[in-house]
Design a protein around this motif. Sequence first.
Motif, mmCIF file in Angstrom:
data_model
loop_
_atom_site.group_PDB
_atom_site.id
_atom_site.type_symbol
_atom_site.label_atom_id
_atom_site.label_comp_id
_atom_site.label_asym_id
_atom_site.label_seq_id
_atom_site.Cartn_x
_atom_site.Cartn_y
_atom_site.Cartn_z
ATOM 1 N N SER A 1 0.459 2.809 5.936
ATOM 2 C CA SER A 1 0.327 3.950 5.024
ATOM 3 C C SER A 1 -1.067 4.566 5.108
ATOM 4 N N ASN B 1 0.823 -1.210 0.000
ATOM 5 C CA ASN B 1 0.000 0.000 0.000
ATOM 6 C C ASN B 1 0.856 1.259 0.000
ATOM 7 N N ARG C 1 3.954 1.627 1.149
ATOM 8 C CA ARG C 1 5.037 1.592 2.129
ATOM 9 C C ARG C 1 5.336 0.148 2.473
#
Length: 161
Positions: free
Chosen positions: A91, A84, A86
């Motif tokens: 995130s 997502n 990260r």
Amino acid sequence: MTDFLAIYLRDQQALAVGVRALAARARDGNKGTELGAALTGTADAMAQDVRTYEGIMRALGVRANPAKVLLAAAGERLGRLKRNGRWLSYSPLSRFLELEMLAMGIESKKILWHTLGELAGLRERLPGTDFDELLTRAARQRQTLEPFRREAGARAFPADA
């Protein structure tokens, strides 16, 4: 009762178990925040809804399909692995997607309670089940989470980006 209703009940039970697990995960990931408090109430209400739903299944003599329930729980866990934006931290997109999926699950539940009460005729067959209260509870859950979903969406998709 038709075979179609039994199949529908089993499929919806699997979906409810997956959404309940998502609510618990989101609650745990947001402890100590205003969102975490809102998710605590929502997760508790969703767990109560699953118990109500399983009571309906028992009253109708419909046994759960353990394979469907297991697959739904596994699917929720596998959904955690997707990227997502990260790799090592939570995130803004993760939070938004959790809230979006919970909103969809709640909307699905509202449709479910209407389907069972009205279309499947269970309102008359199960007079001890208050379908109006179940619909109202789902609406409250949706109202509680909506401001957080909107805020998370604004953070995940900033207008100036």
